[in-house]
Scaffold this motif. Sequence first.
Motif, PDB file in Angstrom:
ATOM      1  N   TYR A 176       9.647 -65.907   7.074  1.00  0.00           N
ATOM      2  CA  TYR A 176       8.719 -66.546   6.171  1.00  0.00           C
ATOM      3  C   TYR A 176       7.744 -67.858   7.144  1.00  0.00           C
ATOM      4  O   TYR A 176       8.407 -68.420   7.864  1.00  0.00           O
ATOM      5  N   PRO A 177       6.932 -67.474   7.201  1.00  0.00           N
ATOM      6  CA  PRO A 177       5.686 -69.003   7.647  1.00  0.00           C
ATOM      7  C   PRO A 177       6.106 -70.037   6.618  1.00  0.00           C
ATOM      8  O   PRO A 177       6.368 -70.355   5.788  1.00  0.00           O
ATOM      9  N   LYS A 178       5.492 -71.140   7.501  1.00  0.00           N
ATOM     10  CA  LYS A 178       6.082 -72.492   6.429  1.00  0.00           C
ATOM     11  C   LYS A 178       5.225 -72.669   5.200  1.00  0.00           C
ATOM     12  O   LYS A 178       3.721 -71.967   4.828  1.00  0.00           O
ATOM     13  N   ILE A 234      -3.486 -60.500   4.565  1.00  0.00           N
ATOM     14  CA  ILE A 234      -2.854 -61.040   3.480  1.00  0.00           C
ATOM     15  C   ILE A 234      -2.791 -60.980   2.397  1.00  0.00           C
ATOM     16  O   ILE A 234      -1.499 -60.597   1.402  1.00  0.00           O
ATOM     17  N   LEU A 235      -3.772 -61.303   1.406  1.00  0.00           N
ATOM     18  CA  LEU A 235      -4.131 -60.784   0.551  1.00  0.00           C
ATOM     19  C   LEU A 235      -3.982 -59.190  -0.346  1.00  0.00           C
ATOM     20  O   LEU A 235      -3.506 -59.059  -1.179  1.00  0.00           O
ATOM     21  N   ASP A 236      -4.526 -58.811   0.336  1.00  0.00           N
ATOM     22  CA  ASP A 236      -4.200 -57.513   0.636  1.00  0.00           C
ATOM     23  C   ASP A 236      -2.822 -56.561  -0.102  1.00  0.00           C
ATOM     24  O   ASP A 236      -2.661 -56.074  -0.969  1.00  0.00           O
ATOM     25  N   LYS A 266       1.749 -57.096  -4.270  1.00  0.00           N
ATOM     26  CA  LYS A 266       3.321 -57.688  -4.780  1.00  0.00           C
ATOM     27  C   LYS A 266       2.955 -58.436  -5.991  1.00  0.00           C
ATOM     28  O   LYS A 266       3.958 -58.468  -6.403  1.00  0.00           O
ATOM     29  N   ALA A 267       1.663 -58.831  -6.654  1.00  0.00           N
ATOM     30  CA  ALA A 267       1.566 -59.973  -6.792  1.00  0.00           C
ATOM     31  C   ALA A 267       0.712 -59.806  -8.220  1.00  0.00           C
ATOM     32  O   ALA A 267       0.796 -60.006  -9.345  1.00  0.00           O
ATOM     33  N   GLU A 268       0.591 -58.165  -8.091  1.00  0.00           N
ATOM     34  CA  GLU A 268       0.188 -57.321  -9.507  1.00  0.00           C
ATOM     35  C   GLU A 268      -1.217 -57.917 -10.066  1.00  0.00           C
ATOM     36  O   GLU A 268      -1.234 -58.198 -10.879  1.00  0.00           O
TER      37      GLU A 268
END
Length: 113
Positions: A19-21, A80-82, A87-89
């Motif tokens: 996981y990034p910052k 990333i948003l795709d 995941k976030a539905e």
Amino acid sequence: MRVALAFAAAAILLAGCMYPKSAEPPASLSAAEVEKARAKDPAADAAAVGAGRELFVAKCGECHDHPDVMAIEDAKWPGILDEMGEKAEIDATQRGSVLRFILAVRAARAPAK
Ligand code: HEC
């Protein structure tokens, strides 16, 4: 035994997810910052950016801390948003809204070159 399994599971999780910052969600944009963002994206008005922020705050810190939006370059965010929108539905419109917010923050708060 149970403890060993827990450690093994934690190790796998940590290794699998680089996981990034992370950071606190960005503060709301000021009127001047919205103007700056709109120079790049005319649709990034205060209402659109505000709605995107609400979603980001609510949805993007559920599974991991909120990512530091300044630490990931613009070009990576649509992908990333795709992935994370699924995941976030959240639907395509909402993903677009979060993306608009993130890019507006980056445009408005990028360190001066
Ligand atoms: C249901 C859980 C979940 C939700 C909700 C979630 N994420 Fe994630 N996110 C993950 C997991 C798991 C990973 C690490 C593995 C991966 O990349 O798929 C991750 C990784 C990431 C990464 C780093 C990976 C990369 O490609 O650079 C970013 C950035 C990120 N999430 C942003 C977001 C944003 C923005 C949102 C809100 C729209 C969000 N996440 C919502 C589970 C979630």
